[in-house]
Write an enzyme that holds these catalytic residues in place. Structure first.
Site, PDB file in Angstrom:
ATOM      1  N   VAL A 261      51.466  37.632  33.091  1.00  0.00           N
ATOM      2  CA  VAL A 261      52.236  37.892  34.296  1.00  0.00           C
ATOM      3  C   VAL A 261      51.942  36.791  35.298  1.00  0.00           C
ATOM      4  CG1 VAL A 261      52.533  39.500  36.224  1.00  0.00           C
ATOM      5  CG2 VAL A 261      52.231  40.384  33.920  1.00  0.00           C
TER       6      VAL A 261
ATOM      7  N   ASP B 147      41.600  49.027  37.546  1.00  0.00           N
ATOM      8  CA  ASP B 147      41.340  47.609  37.301  1.00  0.00           C
ATOM      9  C   ASP B 147      40.776  46.947  38.561  1.00  0.00           C
ATOM     10  OD1 ASP B 147      41.203  45.244  35.876  1.00  0.00           O
ATOM     11  OD2 ASP B 147      43.321  44.760  36.113  1.00  0.00           O
TER      12      ASP B 147
ATOM     13  N   VAL C 274      52.538  35.320  39.366  1.00  0.00           N
ATOM     14  CA  VAL C 274      52.864  35.693  40.736  1.00  0.00           C
ATOM     15  C   VAL C 274      53.258  34.420  41.467  1.00  0.00           C
ATOM     16  CG1 VAL C 274      52.031  36.720  42.884  1.00  0.00           C
ATOM     17  CG2 VAL C 274      51.251  37.635  40.688  1.00  0.00           C
TER      18      VAL C 274
ATOM     19  N   LYS D 100      56.285  38.966  41.411  1.00  0.00           N
ATOM     20  CA  LYS D 100      55.498  39.189  40.197  1.00  0.00           C
ATOM     21  C   LYS D 100      56.439  39.499  39.038  1.00  0.00           C
ATOM     22  CE  LYS D 100      51.642  42.091  38.693  1.00  0.00           C
ATOM     23  NZ  LYS D 100      50.695  43.119  39.149  1.00  0.00           N
TER      24      LYS D 100
END
Length: 175
Positions: free
Chosen positions: A1, A128, A3, A23
């Protein structure tokens, strides 16, 4: 991913708009790894659903989500200057030592407030928590928790009930 930083154009009235963080699943992942691409995209959609409901000064703000022509979703978020992880890595590379105590205190207070809100009001486990998921605005004026794609719901006892919800699983970060 990945950003990205998005500088938004002024409103027709000339009033400036705040920038957004964008994102989405990287093009390389979308092309090379369809299975992981789907998983990461599902997490982006889940994160958008969660962030829409979370209104707290120490949680990154949701702005929008849109689906691209390739089927991948793009999440727009409040933009901050940097992650705590990036700032710490930069300090290490430049030999600057640890953060000043007042900055550490600011971060600890802000993220503690975010976690208290998540655990007691939103009934959610972040899943996380790490320095790269703590965003810093300005010169530590405020710190915000981000990246809710692997969050898990908490029951009334403040626990994740894997027995009643066998589809849930803990992910975290593999280092």
């Amino acid at each position: 991913v990945n950003v990205y930083y998005l500088e938004r154009s002024p409103k027709p009235t000339g009033q400036l708009r705040s920038p957004w963080a964008i994102k989405r699943v990287s093009r390389r992942t979308r092309v090379a790894d369809n299975e992981n691409s789907k998983l990461f995209n599902e997490r982006i959609v889940k994160e958008a659903e969660i962030l829409r409901k979370l209104k707290h000064p120490n949680i990154v703000g949701f702005r929008a989500i849109t689906q691209g022509t390739n089927g991948g979703d793009t999440l727009a978020l409040e933009c901050c200057n940097a992650s705590l992880g990036m700032l710490l890595e930069q300090r290490l590379e430049e030999g600057l030592g640890s953060l000043a105590a007042h900055r550490i205190k600011r971060m600890v207070l802000d993220i503690s407030c975010a976690l208290d809100f998540l655990h007691t009001d939103a009934m959610m486990l972040h899943g996380d928590l790490k320095s790269h998921n703590i965003l810093v605005k300005g010169d530590f004026e405020i710190c915000k928790l981000c990246d809710f794609g692997v969050s898990l719901p908490l029951n009334k006892d403040g626990k994740v009930n894997f027995i009643e919800n066998p589809h849930l699983y803990y992910v975290g970060t593999n280092l």
